[in-house]
Write a protein that holds these residues in place. Sequence first.
Motif, PDB file in Angstrom:
ATOM      1  N   SER A  96       0.820  -1.212   0.000  1.00 50.63           N
ATOM      2  CA  SER A  96       0.000   0.000   0.000  1.00 50.63           C
ATOM      3  C   SER A  96       0.854   1.262   0.000  1.00 50.63           C
ATOM      4  O   SER A  96       0.582   2.210  -0.744  1.00 50.63           O
ATOM      5  N   ASP A  97       1.885   1.297   0.826  1.00 45.67           N
ATOM      6  CA  ASP A  97       2.758   2.476   0.883  1.00 45.67           C
ATOM      7  C   ASP A  97       3.390   2.762  -0.471  1.00 45.67           C
ATOM      8  O   ASP A  97       3.532   3.925  -0.875  1.00 45.67           O
ATOM      9  N   GLU A  98       3.765   1.698  -1.164  1.00 45.30           N
ATOM     10  CA  GLU A  98       4.457   1.870  -2.439  1.00 45.30           C
ATOM     11  C   GLU A  98       3.545   2.435  -3.522  1.00 45.30           C
ATOM     12  O   GLU A  98       4.001   3.181  -4.398  1.00 45.30           O
ATOM     13  N   ILE A  99       2.266   2.083  -3.515  1.00 43.48           N
ATOM     14  CA  ILE A  99       1.403   2.560  -4.597  1.00 43.48           C
ATOM     15  C   ILE A  99       0.632   3.822  -4.229  1.00 43.48           C
ATOM     16  O   ILE A  99       0.393   4.676  -5.091  1.00 43.48           O
ATOM     17  N   PHE A 100       0.269   3.976  -2.945  1.00 44.83           N
ATOM     18  CA  PHE A 100      -0.521   5.146  -2.548  1.00 44.83           C
ATOM     19  C   PHE A 100       0.330   6.300  -2.021  1.00 44.83           C
ATOM     20  O   PHE A 100      -0.175   7.400  -1.827  1.00 44.83           O
ATOM     21  N   GLY A 101       1.627   6.056  -1.789  1.00 48.95           N
ATOM     22  CA  GLY A 101       2.503   7.112  -1.312  1.00 48.95           C
ATOM     23  C   GLY A 101       2.411   7.297   0.191  1.00 48.95           C
ATOM     24  O   GLY A 101       2.009   8.362   0.671  1.00 48.95           O
ATOM     25  N   GLY A 102       2.806   6.273   0.940  1.00 42.06           N
ATOM     26  CA  GLY A 102       2.641   6.325   2.385  1.00 42.06           C
ATOM     27  C   GLY A 102       3.896   6.611   3.181  1.00 42.06           C
ATOM     28  O   GLY A 102       3.834   6.745   4.392  1.00 42.06           O
ATOM     29  N   PHE A 103       5.040   6.720   2.519  1.00 38.26           N
ATOM     30  CA  PHE A 103       6.287   6.877   3.253  1.00 38.26           C
ATOM     31  C   PHE A 103       6.505   8.334   3.676  1.00 38.26           C
ATOM     32  O   PHE A 103       6.251   9.263   2.903  1.00 38.26           O
ATOM     33  N   LYS A 104       7.013   8.504   4.879  1.00 41.58           N
ATOM     34  CA  LYS A 104       7.225   9.849   5.415  1.00 41.58           C
ATOM     35  C   LYS A 104       8.170  10.670   4.545  1.00 41.58           C
ATOM     36  O   LYS A 104       8.020  11.885   4.418  1.00 41.58           O
ATOM     37  N   TRP A 105       9.151  10.008   3.956  1.00 45.04           N
ATOM     38  CA  TRP A 105      10.144  10.766   3.184  1.00 45.04           C
ATOM     39  C   TRP A 105       9.547  11.382   1.918  1.00 45.04           C
ATOM     40  O   TRP A 105      10.126  12.309   1.366  1.00 45.04           O
ATOM     41  N   LEU A 106       8.389  10.909   1.474  1.00 49.80           N
ATOM     42  CA  LEU A 106       7.750  11.520   0.311  1.00 49.80           C
ATOM     43  C   LEU A 106       7.130  12.878   0.629  1.00 49.80           C
ATOM     44  O   LEU A 106       6.734  13.612  -0.276  1.00 49.80           O
ATOM     45  N   PHE A 107       7.049  13.198   1.916  1.00 45.57           N
ATOM     46  CA  PHE A 107       6.466  14.465   2.348  1.00 45.57           C
ATOM     47  C   PHE A 107       7.525  15.404   2.906  1.00 45.57           C
ATOM     48  O   PHE A 107       7.213  16.373   3.580  1.00 45.57           O
ATOM     49  N   ASP A 108       8.767  15.092   2.609  1.00 49.05           N
ATOM     50  CA  ASP A 108       9.897  15.910   3.034  1.00 49.05           C
ATOM     51  C   ASP A 108      10.542  16.483   1.776  1.00 49.05           C
ATOM     52  O   ASP A 108      11.141  15.757   0.984  1.00 49.05           O
ATOM     53  N   GLU A 109      10.421  17.788   1.574  1.00 54.32           N
ATOM     54  CA  GLU A 109      10.873  18.408   0.327  1.00 54.32           C
ATOM     55  C   GLU A 109      12.351  18.167   0.078  1.00 54.32           C
ATOM     56  O   GLU A 109      12.774  17.917  -1.059  1.00 54.32           O
ATOM     57  N   GLU A 110      13.154  18.214   1.129  1.00 55.89           N
ATOM     58  CA  GLU A 110      14.590  18.014   0.958  1.00 55.89           C
ATOM     59  C   GLU A 110      14.897  16.604   0.475  1.00 55.89           C
ATOM     60  O   GLU A 110      15.732  16.401  -0.418  1.00 55.89           O
ATOM     61  N   LEU A 111      14.206  15.600   1.049  1.00 54.25           N
ATOM     62  CA  LEU A 111      14.467  14.216   0.678  1.00 54.25           C
ATOM     63  C   LEU A 111      13.944  13.905  -0.725  1.00 54.25           C
ATOM     64  O   LEU A 111      14.576  13.175  -1.490  1.00 54.25           O
ATOM     65  N   VAL A 112      12.800  14.467  -1.072  1.00 47.26           N
ATOM     66  CA  VAL A 112      12.218  14.211  -2.384  1.00 47.26           C
ATOM     67  C   VAL A 112      13.045  14.864  -3.489  1.00 47.26           C
ATOM     68  O   VAL A 112      13.204  14.316  -4.581  1.00 47.26           O
ATOM     69  N   SER A 113      13.580  16.032  -3.216  1.00 42.61           N
ATOM     70  CA  SER A 113      14.320  16.755  -4.250  1.00 42.61           C
ATOM     71  C   SER A 113      15.760  16.278  -4.391  1.00 42.61           C
ATOM     72  O   SER A 113      16.447  16.633  -5.352  1.00 42.61           O
ATOM     73  N   ALA A 114      16.229  15.458  -3.449  1.00 41.20           N
ATOM     74  CA  ALA A 114      17.598  14.947  -3.534  1.00 41.20           C
ATOM     75  C   ALA A 114      17.755  14.062  -4.761  1.00 41.20           C
ATOM     76  O   ALA A 114      16.840  13.333  -5.151  1.00 41.20           O
ATOM     77  N   ASP A 115      18.923  14.104  -5.371  1.00 48.70           N
ATOM     78  CA  ASP A 115      19.185  13.327  -6.576  1.00 48.70           C
ATOM     79  C   ASP A 115      19.602  11.910  -6.195  1.00 48.70           C
ATOM     80  O   ASP A 115      20.698  11.441  -6.538  1.00 48.70           O
ATOM     81  N   MET A 116      18.718  11.222  -5.478  1.00 50.52           N
ATOM     82  CA  MET A 116      18.981   9.864  -5.017  1.00 50.52           C
ATOM     83  C   MET A 116      17.660   9.271  -4.537  1.00 50.52           C
ATOM     84  O   MET A 116      16.655   9.965  -4.446  1.00 50.52           O
TER      85      MET A 116
END
Length: 619
Positions: free
Chosen positions: A383-403
């Motif tokens: 569920s987390d993988e398809i609906f977007g449940g991970f906390k790091w997806l809501f952290d702009e710094e982590l999402v914008s990192a090139d990794m």
Amino acid sequence: MCGIAGWVDFERDLRADRELVEAMTNCLERRGPDARGTWLDAHVGLGHTRNSVIDLVGGTQPMVAEEDGRTLAVLTYSGEVYNFRQLRGELETRGHRFRTRSDTEVVLRAYLEWGVDCAKRIEGMFAFAVWDVRKQELVLIRDRMGIKPLIVAEVDGGLMFASEPKSLLATGRVRPVVDTEGMRELFSTAKTPGRTVFRDMRELKAGHTLVFSRSGVREQRYWAIEAHPHTDDLPTTIDTVRGLLEEIVTRELVADVPLCTTLSGGIDSSAVTALAALARRRAGDQPIRSITATFVGYSENFRPDDQRDTPDAPYAAALARHVGTEHTDVVLGTADLIDPAARKAALVAQDQPSTLGDMDISLYLMLKATREHSTVALTGEVSDEIFGGFKWLFDEELVSADMFPWIAAEKRHAGGQIGQGRGLFARGLLDKLDMTGYYQDNFRQTVAETPHPDGQTELDRTIRVRLYAHLTRWLPMLLDRADRLAMASSLETRVPFCDHRLVQYVYNVPWAFKTFDGREKSLLRAAVKDLVPQVVMDRPKSPYPVTQDPRYAEALHREMAAVLADPSSPVLPLLDVAAAQRAIGDRTPVANQWHSRVNVETALQFDAWLRHYGIELAL
């Protein structure tokens, strides 16, 4: 669920190697305790161990298809086909006659009708091999999402395959060699599609077929996630998700054996359990059983950590009361977690060490306890993988990192520059592995292969890459882990959220819809809001629990001290011995500092793995 194995070699008569084929098969006994069989002909040997779930009498394998006394094809199959009844009806209209009620025979007949293209018609989780006697070729097919494992090795011009590496190692013709690439895979939390940790083995990739004949090996992809513009409005999207989930869970409840759900009290497993309970009520069946893993005194003495704000058991109990399940808590003590037999069983189940520490041991023990009353368990994985449940997806710094965002998150933790579970390994080894470069290459490949629809926003493009990474680099590790640890106790786990139709639909839903209420998994919450109590709806995501008993860390330290004191310990050349001594010299380990504790546990697992498998390192 079952175990499959086989060997094809056009240059030798494998009928003389029955004992070797049987050895391959016997290694998979726990995947199939109910029956075992082999089938051999001049250039092929097939093995099967059966965990009976549907048509307990009629689904024996390897299954042979005959016509006028002539053998056409032979099947060894693992998994569940959820649309087998519809396929059977279609095949009957095409002249096929069935002698069993099993989905196994449907798979075999589907191959006879459509050949390799049968993969496109079969829906479910599966890995199977067909020896086509007419064409003298072996056909391997793996499900779209890679839920069921399928390992292959090319040996002396022939080809071997199995559900697990241990089966191939049992032949003596595939050596347990681990090179630099294999070590990277061991330490990685971003799996490279198709690779295993062993140099001479690989996985058949998810959604792929393989044909082996005298002319060689041909592999082909028959399914992949596709990008399309999403034209449904938000209410329609929510209704579509609900409709898909109801259909998926209902058909995954089909079994001729006892069935349950694993329930953590999070929205994912709660949704599956609530939908299963609803389907049972509509059918007039008995209530569904639910299972929760916890630790002695965990809820009463829980202390929040950097990942978990709440314990599972109270929320699981709330959901169980709300939907009326027959609920059981599996309560584990520290003595259970440090039991040498359990720790070895969890290691051998996976054929490799892990960097997840006691999460593996406790999951193995919970699934083992579940098997005492159920043969099948539905889980909330994916569920987390398809609906977007991970906390790091809501952290702009982590999402914008090139990794990969979870690698960026890992670097924030203490010791993150070294990496999860790698804290006690020698700097020279880590420099040689260059995990940073490995992750960069893997991420660049992920970015390049991510499918995008036209007209999406820049934010959607960025998020889509991360979601695709979760589906293709993160998810395979979880699926492998869940399969191996469950099948070690002959438990079949089903993953409704991994239905390819749901994955495909939700992949194309824009991020604004997936987070329309400002929270993670907004679509899922909205789709099941009438079934799940508010206290569960409001609970933030909490990963699988880890013990907080300081006695567990103390036991690990004692075991590590013994390893360091033994000059014959095979892990010593790989370790920074001084760092390991400092780690166990800390007499006041903080119970909930899991990231520190897991370094010790990973080193211990490596030592046990090197000993048990006689690993040959080629670094």
